[in-house]
Design a protein around this motif. Structure first.
Motif, PDB file in Angstrom:
ATOM      1  N   SER A 165       0.838  -1.204   0.000  1.00  0.00           N
ATOM      2  CA  SER A 165       0.000   0.000   0.000  1.00  0.00           C
ATOM      3  C   SER A 165       0.873   1.254   0.000  1.00  0.00           C
ATOM      4  O   SER A 165       0.497   2.268  -0.582  1.00  0.00           O
ATOM      5  N   GLY A 166       2.039   1.179   0.610  1.00  0.00           N
ATOM      6  CA  GLY A 166       2.982   2.295   0.532  1.00  0.00           C
ATOM      7  C   GLY A 166       3.437   2.529  -0.889  1.00  0.00           C
ATOM      8  O   GLY A 166       3.548   3.677  -1.352  1.00  0.00           O
ATOM      9  N   HIS A 167       3.679   1.448  -1.611  1.00  0.00           N
ATOM     10  CA  HIS A 167       4.075   1.553  -3.019  1.00  0.00           C
ATOM     11  C   HIS A 167       2.923   2.124  -3.850  1.00  0.00           C
ATOM     12  O   HIS A 167       3.144   2.955  -4.747  1.00  0.00           O
ATOM     13  N   ALA A 168       1.695   1.684  -3.575  1.00  0.00           N
ATOM     14  CA  ALA A 168       0.529   2.215  -4.293  1.00  0.00           C
ATOM     15  C   ALA A 168       0.409   3.726  -4.073  1.00  0.00           C
ATOM     16  O   ALA A 168       0.092   4.468  -5.006  1.00  0.00           O
ATOM     17  N   LEU A 169       0.677   4.182  -2.863  1.00  0.00           N
ATOM     18  CA  LEU A 169       0.637   5.616  -2.571  1.00  0.00           C
ATOM     19  C   LEU A 169       1.709   6.352  -3.372  1.00  0.00           C
ATOM     20  O   LEU A 169       1.447   7.416  -3.946  1.00  0.00           O
ATOM     21  N   GLU A 170       2.906   5.799  -3.428  1.00  0.00           N
ATOM     22  CA  GLU A 170       3.983   6.402  -4.222  1.00  0.00           C
ATOM     23  C   GLU A 170       3.597   6.494  -5.694  1.00  0.00           C
ATOM     24  O   GLU A 170       3.846   7.518  -6.344  1.00  0.00           O
ATOM     25  N   VAL A 171       2.994   5.445  -6.225  1.00  0.00           N
ATOM     26  CA  VAL A 171       2.564   5.438  -7.621  1.00  0.00           C
ATOM     27  C   VAL A 171       1.498   6.502  -7.858  1.00  0.00           C
ATOM     28  O   VAL A 171       1.554   7.245  -8.845  1.00  0.00           O
ATOM     29  N   ALA A 172       0.523   6.606  -6.960  1.00  0.00           N
ATOM     30  CA  ALA A 172      -0.532   7.611  -7.109  1.00  0.00           C
ATOM     31  C   ALA A 172       0.062   9.019  -7.103  1.00  0.00           C
ATOM     32  O   ALA A 172      -0.325   9.871  -7.912  1.00  0.00           O
ATOM     33  N   ARG A 173       0.998   9.268  -6.209  1.00  0.00           N
ATOM     34  CA  ARG A 173       1.630  10.587  -6.149  1.00  0.00           C
ATOM     35  C   ARG A 173       2.419  10.888  -7.419  1.00  0.00           C
ATOM     36  O   ARG A 173       2.386  12.011  -7.922  1.00  0.00           O
ATOM     37  N   ALA A 174       3.126   9.898  -7.938  1.00  0.00           N
ATOM     38  CA  ALA A 174       3.971  10.109  -9.117  1.00  0.00           C
ATOM     39  C   ALA A 174       3.161  10.191 -10.415  1.00  0.00           C
ATOM     40  O   ALA A 174       3.474  11.001 -11.291  1.00  0.00           O
ATOM     41  N   ARG A 175       2.154   9.354 -10.537  1.00  0.00           N
ATOM     42  CA  ARG A 175       1.414   9.267 -11.808  1.00  0.00           C
ATOM     43  C   ARG A 175       0.305  10.302 -11.959  1.00  0.00           C
ATOM     44  O   ARG A 175      -0.174  10.531 -13.068  1.00  0.00           O
ATOM     45  N   PHE A 176      -0.139  10.872 -10.853  1.00  0.00           N
ATOM     46  CA  PHE A 176      -1.263  11.809 -10.917  1.00  0.00           C
ATOM     47  C   PHE A 176      -0.919  13.130 -10.223  1.00  0.00           C
ATOM     48  O   PHE A 176      -1.579  13.525  -9.260  1.00  0.00           O
ATOM     49  N   PRO A 177       0.125  13.814 -10.713  1.00  0.00           N
ATOM     50  CA  PRO A 177       0.494  15.093 -10.074  1.00  0.00           C
ATOM     51  C   PRO A 177      -0.649  16.096 -10.236  1.00  0.00           C
ATOM     52  O   PRO A 177      -1.303  16.139 -11.272  1.00  0.00           O
ATOM     53  N   GLY A 178      -0.890  16.838  -9.206  1.00  0.00           N
ATOM     54  CA  GLY A 178      -1.958  17.833  -9.247  1.00  0.00           C
ATOM     55  C   GLY A 178      -3.306  17.299  -8.800  1.00  0.00           C
ATOM     56  O   GLY A 178      -4.218  18.081  -8.535  1.00  0.00           O
ATOM     57  N   ALA A 179      -3.460  15.989  -8.719  1.00  0.00           N
ATOM     58  CA  ALA A 179      -4.726  15.418  -8.253  1.00  0.00           C
ATOM     59  C   ALA A 179      -4.801  15.561  -6.737  1.00  0.00           C
ATOM     60  O   ALA A 179      -3.785  15.575  -6.046  1.00  0.00           O
ATOM     61  N   THR A 180      -6.010  15.652  -6.226  1.00  0.00           N
ATOM     62  CA  THR A 180      -6.217  15.649  -4.786  1.00  0.00           C
ATOM     63  C   THR A 180      -6.266  14.197  -4.335  1.00  0.00           C
ATOM     64  O   THR A 180      -7.065  13.415  -4.838  1.00  0.00           O
ATOM     65  N   LEU A 181      -5.382  13.849  -3.401  1.00  0.00           N
ATOM     66  CA  LEU A 181      -5.352  12.490  -2.873  1.00  0.00           C
ATOM     67  C   LEU A 181      -5.999  12.445  -1.503  1.00  0.00           C
ATOM     68  O   LEU A 181      -5.781  13.327  -0.676  1.00  0.00           O
ATOM     69  N   ARG A 182      -6.763  11.407  -1.284  1.00  0.00           N
ATOM     70  CA  ARG A 182      -7.355  11.157   0.032  1.00  0.00           C
ATOM     71  C   ARG A 182      -6.939   9.759   0.450  1.00  0.00           C
ATOM     72  O   ARG A 182      -7.306   8.776  -0.191  1.00  0.00           O
ATOM     73  N   LEU A 183      -6.148   9.678   1.512  1.00  0.00           N
ATOM     74  CA  LEU A 183      -5.676   8.403   2.032  1.00  0.00           C
ATOM     75  C   LEU A 183      -6.750   7.818   2.938  1.00  0.00           C
ATOM     76  O   LEU A 183      -7.210   8.487   3.873  1.00  0.00           O
ATOM     77  N   LEU A 235      -1.424   6.896  10.031  1.00  0.00           N
ATOM     78  CA  LEU A 235      -1.980   7.520   8.831  1.00  0.00           C
ATOM     79  C   LEU A 235      -1.523   8.971   8.712  1.00  0.00           C
ATOM     80  O   LEU A 235      -1.132   9.421   7.629  1.00  0.00           O
ATOM     81  N   ASN A 236      -1.545   9.681   9.819  1.00  0.00           N
ATOM     82  CA  ASN A 236      -1.112  11.087   9.804  1.00  0.00           C
ATOM     83  C   ASN A 236       0.353  11.239   9.407  1.00  0.00           C
ATOM     84  O   ASN A 236       0.741  12.253   8.835  1.00  0.00           O
ATOM     85  N   GLU A 237       1.184  10.231   9.710  1.00  0.00           N
ATOM     86  CA  GLU A 237       2.591  10.280   9.327  1.00  0.00           C
ATOM     87  C   GLU A 237       2.780  10.171   7.809  1.00  0.00           C
ATOM     88  O   GLU A 237       3.783  10.636   7.282  1.00  0.00           O
ATOM     89  N   LEU A 238       1.816   9.572   7.113  1.00  0.00           N
ATOM     90  CA  LEU A 238       1.920   9.387   5.667  1.00  0.00           C
ATOM     91  C   LEU A 238       1.415  10.570   4.856  1.00  0.00           C
ATOM     92  O   LEU A 238       1.813  10.751   3.707  1.00  0.00           O
ATOM     93  N   VAL A 239       0.524  11.358   5.434  1.00  0.00           N
ATOM     94  CA  VAL A 239      -0.127  12.440   4.703  1.00  0.00           C
ATOM     95  C   VAL A 239       0.857  13.575   4.426  1.00  0.00           C
ATOM     96  O   VAL A 239       1.556  14.036   5.325  1.00  0.00           O
ATOM     97  N   MET A 240       0.870  14.007   3.164  1.00  0.00           N
ATOM     98  CA  MET A 240       1.699  15.140   2.770  1.00  0.00           C
ATOM     99  C   MET A 240       0.826  16.378   2.611  1.00  0.00           C
ATOM    100  O   MET A 240      -0.412  16.268   2.549  1.00  0.00           O
ATOM    101  N   ASP A 241       1.461  17.535   2.529  1.00  0.00           N
ATOM    102  CA  ASP A 241       0.721  18.783   2.323  1.00  0.00           C
ATOM    103  C   ASP A 241      -0.184  18.673   1.100  1.00  0.00           C
ATOM    104  O   ASP A 241       0.236  18.164   0.060  1.00  0.00           O
ATOM    105  N   GLY A 242      -1.406  19.129   1.247  1.00  0.00           N
ATOM    106  CA  GLY A 242      -2.365  19.097   0.156  1.00  0.00           C
ATOM    107  C   GLY A 242      -3.152  17.802   0.065  1.00  0.00           C
ATOM    108  O   GLY A 242      -4.073  17.699  -0.739  1.00  0.00           O
TER     109      GLY A 242
END
Length: 153
Positions: free
Chosen positions: A26-44, A83-90
């Motif tokens: 799931s950490g890898h999936a989060l990395e992929v979402a961040r890299a492949r969808f720049p500018g998208a709003t992510l909700r963990l 969960l809070n440790e994983l969340v980035m700004d935005g």
């Protein structure tokens, strides 16, 4: 084409829910979402599995394993901290309690996600036979697209 439609079509998905279970996949999936969808709003999204305080009974249901609700509260508190440790700004985060498949699907729909991203786990064949795959269940039941991401082997 109006300006908002043009922006959406060039950016792709703008609201992406990411299922988090604190596993490497799931950490890898989060990395992929961040890299492949720049500018998208992510909700963990993380679902504290309420079934950890229950055991299967002979009739096919679940019986509470311990009557003390403090165990579930302790798990929720620990999960929220992780969960809070994983969340980035935005980015946003949401903690749910219950069945992971139903919780993820309901939360993603309620938030208006256009895509759900989840990691996949390699399970043994016996475990897969009895429990199935959460990712498979999400894909089968989801009314929105699901991107499954497998951690490199």
């Amino acid at each position: 084409m109006t300006q908002p439609e043009a922006t959406k079509s060039t950016l792709g998905f703008t609201r992406i829910a990411v299922g988090i279970d604190f596993s490497p996949s799931s950490g890898h999936a989060l990395e992929v979402a961040r890299a492949r969808f720049p500018g998208a709003t992510l909700r963990l999204l993380h679902v504290t599995d309420a079934r950890v305080t229950a055991t299967p009974d002979l009739m096919g249901g679940m019986t509470p394993a311990m009557p003390d609700p403090s165990l579930l509260q302790t798990l929720e508190h620990a999960d929220m901290g992780r969960l809070n440790e994983l969340v980035m700004d935005g980015e946003e985060a949401e903690l749910l309690v219950g069945d992971p498949v139903t919780g993820l699907l309901d939360a993603a729909q309620h938030w208006g996600a256009e895509l759900l991203v989840v990691g996949t786990h390699a399970k043994g064949s016996l475990e897969h036979f009895f429990l199935g795959s959460t990712a498979e269940k999400l894909v089968a039941r989801s009314p929105i697209p699901v991107l499954t991401v497998r951690l490199g082997q």
